[in-house]
Design a protein around this motif. Structure first.
Motif, PDB file in Angstrom:
ATOM      1  N   ARG A 146      25.302  52.113 -36.326  1.00 31.13           N
ATOM      2  CA  ARG A 146      24.183  51.674 -37.171  1.00 31.13           C
ATOM      3  C   ARG A 146      23.442  50.425 -36.708  1.00 31.13           C
ATOM      4  O   ARG A 146      22.240  50.311 -36.962  1.00 31.13           O
ATOM      5  CB  ARG A 146      24.683  51.483 -38.603  1.00 31.13           C
ATOM      6  CG  ARG A 146      24.822  52.805 -39.329  1.00 31.13           C
ATOM      7  CD  ARG A 146      25.456  52.612 -40.685  1.00 31.13           C
ATOM      8  NE  ARG A 146      25.248  53.765 -41.546  1.00 31.13           N
ATOM      9  CZ  ARG A 146      25.931  53.988 -42.652  1.00 31.13           C
ATOM     10  NH1 ARG A 146      26.876  53.146 -43.032  1.00 31.13           N
ATOM     11  NH2 ARG A 146      25.675  55.053 -43.389  1.00 31.13           N
ATOM     12  N   HIS A 197      27.300  63.531 -46.852  1.00 28.07           N
ATOM     13  CA  HIS A 197      26.193  62.578 -46.716  1.00 28.07           C
ATOM     14  C   HIS A 197      24.832  63.184 -47.018  1.00 28.07           C
ATOM     15  O   HIS A 197      23.970  62.515 -47.572  1.00 28.07           O
ATOM     16  CB  HIS A 197      26.165  61.999 -45.295  1.00 28.07           C
ATOM     17  CG  HIS A 197      27.153  60.909 -45.069  1.00 28.07           C
ATOM     18  ND1 HIS A 197      26.801  59.585 -45.019  1.00 28.07           N
ATOM     19  CD2 HIS A 197      28.492  60.938 -44.912  1.00 28.07           C
ATOM     20  CE1 HIS A 197      27.881  58.842 -44.829  1.00 28.07           C
ATOM     21  NE2 HIS A 197      28.917  59.642 -44.750  1.00 28.07           N
ATOM     22  N   PHE A 206      36.956  60.389 -52.940  1.00 28.22           N
ATOM     23  CA  PHE A 206      36.392  59.048 -53.139  1.00 28.22           C
ATOM     24  C   PHE A 206      35.940  58.880 -54.589  1.00 28.22           C
ATOM     25  O   PHE A 206      35.305  59.771 -55.155  1.00 28.22           O
ATOM     26  CB  PHE A 206      35.203  58.837 -52.195  1.00 28.22           C
ATOM     27  CG  PHE A 206      34.585  57.479 -52.294  1.00 28.22           C
ATOM     28  CD1 PHE A 206      35.297  56.353 -51.885  1.00 28.22           C
ATOM     29  CD2 PHE A 206      33.316  57.304 -52.821  1.00 28.22           C
ATOM     30  CE1 PHE A 206      34.748  55.085 -51.994  1.00 28.22           C
ATOM     31  CE2 PHE A 206      32.749  56.039 -52.930  1.00 28.22           C
ATOM     32  CZ  PHE A 206      33.467  54.934 -52.507  1.00 28.22           C
ATOM     33  N   ALA A 214      34.413  48.810 -58.113  1.00 24.57           N
ATOM     34  CA  ALA A 214      34.412  48.254 -56.753  1.00 24.57           C
ATOM     35  C   ALA A 214      34.164  49.331 -55.703  1.00 24.57           C
ATOM     36  O   ALA A 214      33.901  49.018 -54.542  1.00 24.57           O
ATOM     37  CB  ALA A 214      35.735  47.543 -56.473  1.00 24.57           C
ATOM     38  N   PRO A 274      29.972  49.466 -54.217  1.00 29.49           N
ATOM     39  CA  PRO A 274      29.518  48.837 -52.962  1.00 29.49           C
ATOM     40  C   PRO A 274      30.068  49.557 -51.728  1.00 29.49           C
ATOM     41  O   PRO A 274      29.378  49.675 -50.714  1.00 29.49           O
ATOM     42  CB  PRO A 274      30.070  47.411 -53.051  1.00 29.49           C
ATOM     43  CG  PRO A 274      30.306  47.167 -54.498  1.00 29.49           C
ATOM     44  CD  PRO A 274      30.657  48.504 -55.090  1.00 29.49           C
ATOM     45  N   VAL A 275      31.299  50.045 -51.818  1.00 29.14           N
ATOM     46  CA  VAL A 275      31.898  50.773 -50.689  1.00 29.14           C
ATOM     47  C   VAL A 275      31.097  52.047 -50.413  1.00 29.14           C
ATOM     48  O   VAL A 275      30.750  52.345 -49.261  1.00 29.14           O
ATOM     49  CB  VAL A 275      33.380  51.103 -50.985  1.00 29.14           C
ATOM     50  CG1 VAL A 275      33.949  52.050 -49.927  1.00 29.14           C
ATOM     51  CG2 VAL A 275      34.206  49.825 -51.069  1.00 29.14           C
ATOM     52  N   ASN A 323      27.703  51.224 -48.895  1.00 26.35           N
ATOM     53  CA  ASN A 323      27.790  50.877 -47.480  1.00 26.35           C
ATOM     54  C   ASN A 323      28.048  52.106 -46.623  1.00 26.35           C
ATOM     55  O   ASN A 323      27.452  52.271 -45.555  1.00 26.35           O
ATOM     56  CB  ASN A 323      28.894  49.845 -47.260  1.00 26.35           C
ATOM     57  CG  ASN A 323      28.930  49.353 -45.833  1.00 26.35           C
ATOM     58  OD1 ASN A 323      27.971  48.769 -45.347  1.00 26.35           O
ATOM     59  ND2 ASN A 323      30.025  49.634 -45.140  1.00 26.35           N
ATOM     60  N   GLU A 324      28.920  52.988 -47.098  1.00 25.52           N
ATOM     61  CA  GLU A 324      29.249  54.200 -46.341  1.00 25.52           C
ATOM     62  C   GLU A 324      28.023  55.101 -46.186  1.00 25.52           C
ATOM     63  O   GLU A 324      27.770  55.635 -45.111  1.00 25.52           O
ATOM     64  CB  GLU A 324      30.377  54.957 -47.067  1.00 25.52           C
ATOM     65  CG  GLU A 324      30.707  56.344 -46.524  1.00 25.52           C
ATOM     66  CD  GLU A 324      31.567  56.305 -45.274  1.00 25.52           C
ATOM     67  OE1 GLU A 324      32.029  55.210 -44.908  1.00 25.52           O
ATOM     68  OE2 GLU A 324      31.759  57.369 -44.653  1.00 25.52           O
ATOM     69  N   HIS A 325      27.258  55.270 -47.246  1.00 27.14           N
ATOM     70  CA  HIS A 325      26.144  56.222 -47.212  1.00 27.14           C
ATOM     71  C   HIS A 325      24.851  55.611 -46.696  1.00 27.14           C
ATOM     72  O   HIS A 325      24.093  56.280 -46.000  1.00 27.14           O
ATOM     73  CB  HIS A 325      25.886  56.799 -48.605  1.00 27.14           C
ATOM     74  CG  HIS A 325      26.831  57.886 -48.990  1.00 27.14           C
ATOM     75  ND1 HIS A 325      26.469  59.212 -48.970  1.00 27.14           N
ATOM     76  CD2 HIS A 325      28.118  57.853 -49.370  1.00 27.14           C
ATOM     77  CE1 HIS A 325      27.512  59.941 -49.344  1.00 27.14           C
ATOM     78  NE2 HIS A 325      28.521  59.148 -49.600  1.00 27.14           N
ATOM     79  N   GLY A 359      24.417  52.092 -45.497  1.00 28.15           N
ATOM     80  CA  GLY A 359      24.554  51.179 -44.370  1.00 28.15           C
ATOM     81  C   GLY A 359      23.612  49.989 -44.429  1.00 28.15           C
ATOM     82  O   GLY A 359      23.436  49.283 -43.437  1.00 28.15           O
ATOM     83  N   TRP A 366      27.052  42.974 -55.561  1.00 26.81           N
ATOM     84  CA  TRP A 366      26.847  43.229 -54.141  1.00 26.81           C
ATOM     85  C   TRP A 366      25.353  43.155 -53.779  1.00 26.81           C
ATOM     86  O   TRP A 366      24.967  42.644 -52.736  1.00 26.81           O
ATOM     87  CB  TRP A 366      27.418  44.610 -53.795  1.00 26.81           C
ATOM     88  CG  TRP A 366      27.173  45.122 -52.415  1.00 26.81           C
ATOM     89  CD1 TRP A 366      26.456  46.235 -52.072  1.00 26.81           C
ATOM     90  CD2 TRP A 366      27.669  44.581 -51.187  1.00 26.81           C
ATOM     91  NE1 TRP A 366      26.470  46.419 -50.710  1.00 26.81           N
ATOM     92  CE2 TRP A 366      27.206  45.419 -50.145  1.00 26.81           C
ATOM     93  CE3 TRP A 366      28.458  43.475 -50.860  1.00 26.81           C
ATOM     94  CZ2 TRP A 366      27.506  45.173 -48.794  1.00 26.81           C
ATOM     95  CZ3 TRP A 366      28.753  43.237 -49.514  1.00 26.81           C
ATOM     96  CH2 TRP A 366      28.279  44.072 -48.516  1.00 26.81           C
TER      97      TRP A 366
END
Lengths: 353, 353
Positions: free
Chosen positions: A217, A271, B257, B262, B265-266, B269-271, B273, B292
């Protein structure tokens, strides 16, 4: 409504401007003339400019052009609305060089060496031992999965933002051992043109790589024009936490997802939530992505980049430690996927050639 | 290059048309006049039309307009390039109704009842027991996490495409117990306007929900204008496999998942970025997403929808079983997040009102 979302500011301006002018009912005849002239000019320009200048005439190039025409022409029986034109690209060996080793492996090796003084236990523990002893053959035998694990282990223990900076710093100085250039220059120019050509035809382009999502990224937008939210890859777990009142995501030494082989369709579904209509790969790691994309009915496009050019790049396939192309090459024949012969089909491989 | 990617066909046409005309060097003066007229007309139109007609005048509305102006005006010290204008929205209670229970829970209950004859063991096993006995209080006490688990368990055992069809079929017939309308009509009209307003200003809008990602994707594009690839949610594991020569993704009864608290935010970030610059929620499940988003320096926007209107919708906050708003309401004061008072700030809640 989704179309509205993806308009850039400039496009919004033009759309608004044209709509507003019409509303004004001023110069309506001007507009009619303008649209007519523009359509003629646009057609002439589109016919004149070659969207794939680094591709030689041949079956691969024709297959690409034929597919794009078939799914974008509104009167075509195979027409696909723009929102559903999803194209997925493997990264290593499909968009940039993966020999003499995956770029991320070179990065990992440099990280292991830099961090080794803090980890005396690595001397006796694979795959760190192999790295520190320079035994690339032992390392290679662990495959892409081994690489991913090495990367996960050596790249945890910092925040996501710190890791991004580490990647950027490394890419700014690291050079490929043979070409003596930054890795970000060792991207395949014909594929860069293909990405842009697809986007100009209403496709959304995604990267779907076995490599680490956070390793790609920081640079895919600048180099490929692929935004961070359109990059899919392997990942480790992260943890949300506060430090000095500032929220951060801390990288944990635990695999979250391996985006390789049968993991690629899973990652694509997670995704994107749509099935691609075109997929581009170069190794057995891309087999399931190509199957998932092309074996679902409707006009679909599968392509495999075959590395046949030892002079300008590398020649390898069925027995390579990195980027092995064996089962997927057989499947290409069975399923009618387009196989690109780099030596024959590409005028140049890198931009600097 | 990313801008080019997200252009719609129509926008591409106009861009090309305008560029081509300029290249033709025909009617250059026409163009200058056109641009001038259009700019004037566009400005007049933009000032005249209210982008948020369902919002009453007040602090919440002003905060939204002020933020968007600050990050989109090029001469603003807080200007943010379009590509970085990421806005994330919770779904349940933020975009659509979550009382008297989460919509997905109503769906799960109907599924449990339909499948119960095939699962005699559910009679003695929570949370299925509570569902079959109609003990919603016991079920509610399991919280959003309990709901997610229930959904995961009851919604595995089929392909992703089969599940999508089940969701579509259910939404086509199910009706809300109080409003006696399809759930997809129980979306908040002011928020629909807000989503569109942000997109018209170059934002990319994402849904970040504790609910199931595959439960939302079949309808978010039609209802919210949010494409499947911009939906983030909780998920179960899927497995790539072949059946009769056709590749499919089979849904496994195993949590992959949990996109709540919490986890938000994970998941972001994963999807995505990238860190959002604006976040919209309504409950404690959105606290970490708001932290976040807003506690990272720079001009940021956090908003909480507070359900204060028992007459037109529902009134609930600190003690609600679904969508509890307690810690996040306190945090809103501390962090300067905008709190929407639905009764005061919204002219209407649903489109049909």
């Amino acid at each position: 409504m989704v179309g509205g979302e993806s308009l850039t500011g400039r496009a919004v301006f033009y759309n608004r401007a044209v709509a507003s002018l019409a509303a004004f009912m001023v110069g309506v005849r001007f507009l009619a003339v303008l649209v007519l002239l523009s359509a003629i000019a646009g057609g002439a320009l589109a016919q004149g400019a070659d969207p794939l200048p680094s591709w030689n005439e041949g079956a691969a190039r024709q297959a690409i052009l034929g597919f794009v025409d078939a799914v974008t022409r509104e009167d075509s029986p195979d027409f696909v609305p723009s929102a559903e034109r999803i194209a997925t690209f493997d990264n290593d060996g499909t968009l940039w060089v993966e020999q003499p080793m995956y770029v991320q492996l070179a990065f990992a090796i440099d990280r292991v060496k830099a961090l080794a003084p803090l980890h005396p236990e690595w001397k006796d523990k694979e795959p760190f031992k192999a790295v520190l002893e320079g035994d690339l053959k032992a390392l290679a035998s662990s495959g892409e999965k081994g690489l991913v694990e090495l990367v996960m282990e050596t790249h945890a223990g910092m925040t996501t933002e710190q890791f991004t900076q580490i990647v950027k710093d490394w890419l700014a100085t690291a050079r490929h051992p043979r070409f003596d250039r930054p890795y970000t220059e060792l991207v395949y120019q014909p594929m860069i043109e293909l990405l842009a050509y697809l986007r100009a035809n209403g496709f959304k382009t995604f990267i779907v790589s076995g490599g680490g999502i956070e390793f790609m990224r920081p640079w895919t937008e600048r180099i490929y024009g692929v935004a961070p939210e359109q990059v899919i890859g392997s990942s480790i777990k992260t943890k949300f936490q506060f430090k000095d009142g500032i929220p951060e995501l801390f990288r944990l030494p635990e695999v979250h997802f391996i985006d390789d082989k049968a993991g690629k369709p899973v990652g694509i579904n997670e995704h994107i939530g749509r099935r691609p209509i075109a997929a581009f790969g170069n190794s057995d790691g891309d087999l399931e992505m190509l199957q998932w994309t092309t074996l679902a009915g409707g006009r679909r496009f599968g392509m495999i980049v075959n590395h046949t050019d030892a002079e300008r790049e590398y020649a390898y396939d069925r027995k390579s430690a990195f980027g092995r192309l064996d089962a997927a090459l057989d499947a290409a024949t069975v399923n009618g996927w387009t196989v690109v012969d780099m030596k024959r089909d590409w005028k140049r491989i890198f931009k600097f050639q």
